[in-house]
Design a protein around this motif. Structure first.
Motif, short mmCIF file in Angstrom:
data_model
loop_
_atom_site.label_atom_id
_atom_site.label_comp_id
_atom_site.label_asym_id
_atom_site.label_seq_id
_atom_site.Cartn_x
_atom_site.Cartn_y
_atom_site.Cartn_z
N LYS A 175 25.85 -14.05 29.12
CA LYS A 175 24.90 -13.07 28.59
C LYS A 175 24.49 -13.38 27.14
O LYS A 175 23.63 -12.70 26.59
N TYR A 190 34.53 -12.94 24.82
CA TYR A 190 35.86 -12.29 24.82
C TYR A 190 36.60 -12.54 26.13
O TYR A 190 37.71 -12.07 26.30
N PHE A 236 35.04 5.54 23.34
CA PHE A 236 34.19 6.33 24.24
C PHE A 236 34.32 5.96 25.71
O PHE A 236 33.51 6.40 26.52
N LEU A 279 29.74 12.18 25.85
CA LEU A 279 28.42 12.81 26.02
C LEU A 279 28.46 13.88 27.11
O LEU A 279 27.78 14.90 27.02
N ASN A 330 25.78 -7.29 35.49
CA ASN A 330 24.58 -6.64 34.94
C ASN A 330 24.33 -6.98 33.48
O ASN A 330 25.23 -7.10 32.67
N1 LIG Z 1 31.92 8.66 26.46
C1 LIG Z 1 30.65 8.67 26.81
O1 LIG Z 1 29.93 9.62 26.52
C2 LIG Z 1 30.10 7.49 27.56
C3 LIG Z 1 28.75 7.47 27.93
C4 LIG Z 1 28.26 6.33 28.59
C5 LIG Z 1 29.12 5.28 28.87
N2 LIG Z 1 30.42 5.36 28.53
C6 LIG Z 1 31.33 4.24 28.80
O2 LIG Z 1 30.78 3.09 28.23
C7 LIG Z 1 31.08 1.95 29.00
C8 LIG Z 1 29.80 1.23 29.35
O3 LIG Z 1 29.07 2.03 30.26
P1 LIG Z 1 27.71 1.51 30.90
O4 LIG Z 1 27.35 2.53 31.92
O5 LIG Z 1 26.77 1.11 29.85
O6 LIG Z 1 28.16 0.25 31.70
P2 LIG Z 1 28.03 -1.31 31.38
O7 LIG Z 1 28.47 -1.63 30.00
O8 LIG Z 1 26.71 -1.76 31.79
O9 LIG Z 1 29.19 -1.75 32.37
C9 LIG Z 1 29.38 -2.93 32.94
C10 LIG Z 1 29.78 -4.03 31.95
O10 LIG Z 1 31.00 -3.67 31.27
C11 LIG Z 1 31.73 -4.85 30.96
N3 LIG Z 1 33.13 -4.60 31.36
C12 LIG Z 1 34.18 -4.46 30.51
N4 LIG Z 1 35.29 -4.19 31.15
C13 LIG Z 1 34.98 -4.16 32.46
C14 LIG Z 1 35.73 -3.95 33.65
N5 LIG Z 1 37.04 -3.71 33.62
N6 LIG Z 1 35.10 -4.00 34.82
C15 LIG Z 1 33.78 -4.23 34.89
N7 LIG Z 1 33.01 -4.44 33.79
C16 LIG Z 1 33.61 -4.42 32.59
C17 LIG Z 1 31.05 -5.98 31.71
O11 LIG Z 1 30.29 -6.72 30.78
P3 LIG Z 1 30.85 -7.99 29.95
O12 LIG Z 1 32.12 -8.45 30.61
O13 LIG Z 1 29.78 -8.99 30.02
O14 LIG Z 1 31.08 -7.46 28.58
C18 LIG Z 1 30.09 -5.29 32.66
O15 LIG Z 1 28.92 -6.04 32.92
C19 LIG Z 1 31.92 2.47 30.18
O16 LIG Z 1 33.28 2.38 29.83
C20 LIG Z 1 31.51 3.91 30.27
O17 LIG Z 1 32.45 4.71 30.90
C21 LIG Z 1 30.92 6.44 27.88
#
Ligand SMILES: NC(=O)c1ccc[n+]([C@@H]2O[C@H](COP(=O)([O-])OP(=O)(O)OC[C@H]3O[C@@H](n4cnc5c(N)ncnc54)[C@H](OP(=O)(O)O)[C@@H]3O)[C@@H](O)[C@H]2O)c1
Length: 338
Positions: A175, A190, A236, A279, A330
């Motif tokens: 990516k 990483y 988060f 959120l 993704n």
């Molecule tokens: N607290 C809140 O309000 C809030 C709101 C939205 C999202 N979130 C959190 O933020 C994170 C990202 O959410 P998103 O919806 O934007 O999804 P996203 O980042 O598009 O999720 C998929 C990506 O996460 C990375 N990743 C890291 N650890 C992983 C694992 N164990 N399994 C699969 N993929 C993993 C991978 O990218 P790379 O390996 O290329 O880095 C993967 O392509 C999630 O943990 C989600 O729960 C929290």
């Protein structure tokens, strides 16, 4: 109407497309005919049974949609009828139609497709709250965005660039080229190496002023170690727990046990801050969230908010969509289209 039902905890086989009666708008609500619904990592964790905020199963998930208002309830503005909108939905969005309180819908920016508009609410509101509201990122500071190529990651990059901060981001190596094109100053692999020494070298051992970390568990300890004096860590998510069945439960327990316990004196000595964001727990703060959304929608018109949709899957392909995120394929957003 058709909707995506998560029938029980499990692998992607528990996701089914089923028929249901059309929703009717209650007082103050509108019904949106959905053109695109966002898929978020929370829904992967919810399907796996690892997301405590998820609705009781069987359930229809979905925090965000873009579509057209097709019915308006009593007390809501009748002029909304037929308007293209983007909406925050407290579940139920992954359906052909969804009833939403009228204060959770916003006019869809004309320049965006429905798929791009559905990529706005969760990713950009989360990133905005992390970088601007709680993280107070400034132009002369630097930010480390974990999973910079994901949905929240790309949104955080847009916001970090708009602020003028120096941006570091961890991501799977495939990516990096795309991330550089989007303006990321320092992509860090990483997956094949320890990212912390790389970051330290890049920052002359100073670290960064802000880290946003959705991985959780012991990873928060490491992200804390990456902070410069006056630095802040925003926690988060716990994507470290993601797995089906018992493995997921064990990973979640491990992540909880390995979370750091921050000492007030330690924070004081190092002039550091830590904060959490959820959120999904801000539904009782509609004024705040609406104000943030307005900045984001203005950002679309100004050109610095650039929602990137990697792939649109049909409702019938929802299992493939979940797998696409789980297998880290993704780049930015995945959406589901009826
Ligand atoms: N607290 C809140 O309000 C809030 C709101 C939205 C999202 N979130 C959190 O933020 C994170 C990202 O959410 P998103 O919806 O934007 O999804 P996203 O980042 O598009 O999720 C998929 C990506 O996460 C990375 N990743 C890291 N650890 C992983 C694992 N164990 N399994 C699969 N993929 C993993 C991978 O990218 P790379 O390996 O290329 O880095 C993967 O392509 C999630 O943990 C989600 O729960 C929290």
């Amino acid at each position: 109407m058709r909707q995506i039902v998560t029938t029980r905890n499990g692998g992607v086989e528990v996701l089914k497309v089923q028929e249901a009666p059309d929703p009717q708008p209650r007082k103050g609500e509108v019904v949106v005919q959905v053109k695109a619904a966002g898929l978020n990592f929370a829904e992967i964790l919810a399907r796996q049974g690892l997301y405590p905020d998820g609705p009781k199963k069987p359930c229809v998930m979905g925090y965000e949609v873009a579509g057209v208002v097709e019915a308006v309830g009593e007390g809501a503005d009748q002029d909304l009828l037929g308007k293209p909108v983007v909406a925050m939905t407290r579940f139920g969005g992954q359906a052909e139609k969804v009833a939403v309180p009228a204060d959770q819908i916003f006019e869809k920016p004309e320049s965006l497709s429905f798929e791009q508009a559905a990529a706005l609410p969760v990713n950009y509101l989360t990133a905005y709250a992390l970088l601007v509201v709680m993280g107070s990122l400034k132009a002369d500071e630097s930010v480390l965005i974990h999973n910079a190529g994901g949905g929240v990651g790309l949104a955080a990059l847009d916001i970090g660039k708009k602020i003028g901060a120096t941006t570091y981001g961890t991501a799977s190596p495939g990516k990096h080229e795309f991330l550089r094109e989007r303006g990321l100053d320092h992509p860090i692999d990483y997956r094949n190496q320890d990212w912390l020494p790389v970051l330290q070298q890049l920052t002359n051992d100073r670290g960064v002023e802000l880290v946003i970390d959705p991985i959780g568990g012991s990873h928060w300890k490491k992200s804390y170690a990456a902070l410069r004096h006056t630095g802040r860590l925003g926690m988060f998510g716990v994507s470290a727990a993601s797995a089906n069945g018992l493995k997921g439960k064990f990973k979640l327990i491990k992540a909880v046990l390995q979370m750091p316990k921050f000492s007030p004196l330690g924070l004081l000595k190092k002039s550091r801050g830590v904060f959490g964001l959820n959120l999904g727990h801000l539904w009782h703060e509609p004024k705040k969230v609406t104000a943030w959304m307005q900045v984001i929608l203005d950002g679309v018109n100004e050109g610095w908010v650039r929602p990137f949709v990697d792939k649109a899957f049909s409702f019938e392909q929802v299992g493939d969509a979940h797998k696409y995120l789980e297998e880290r394929k993704n780049l930015g957003k995945v959406v589901l289209v009826p």
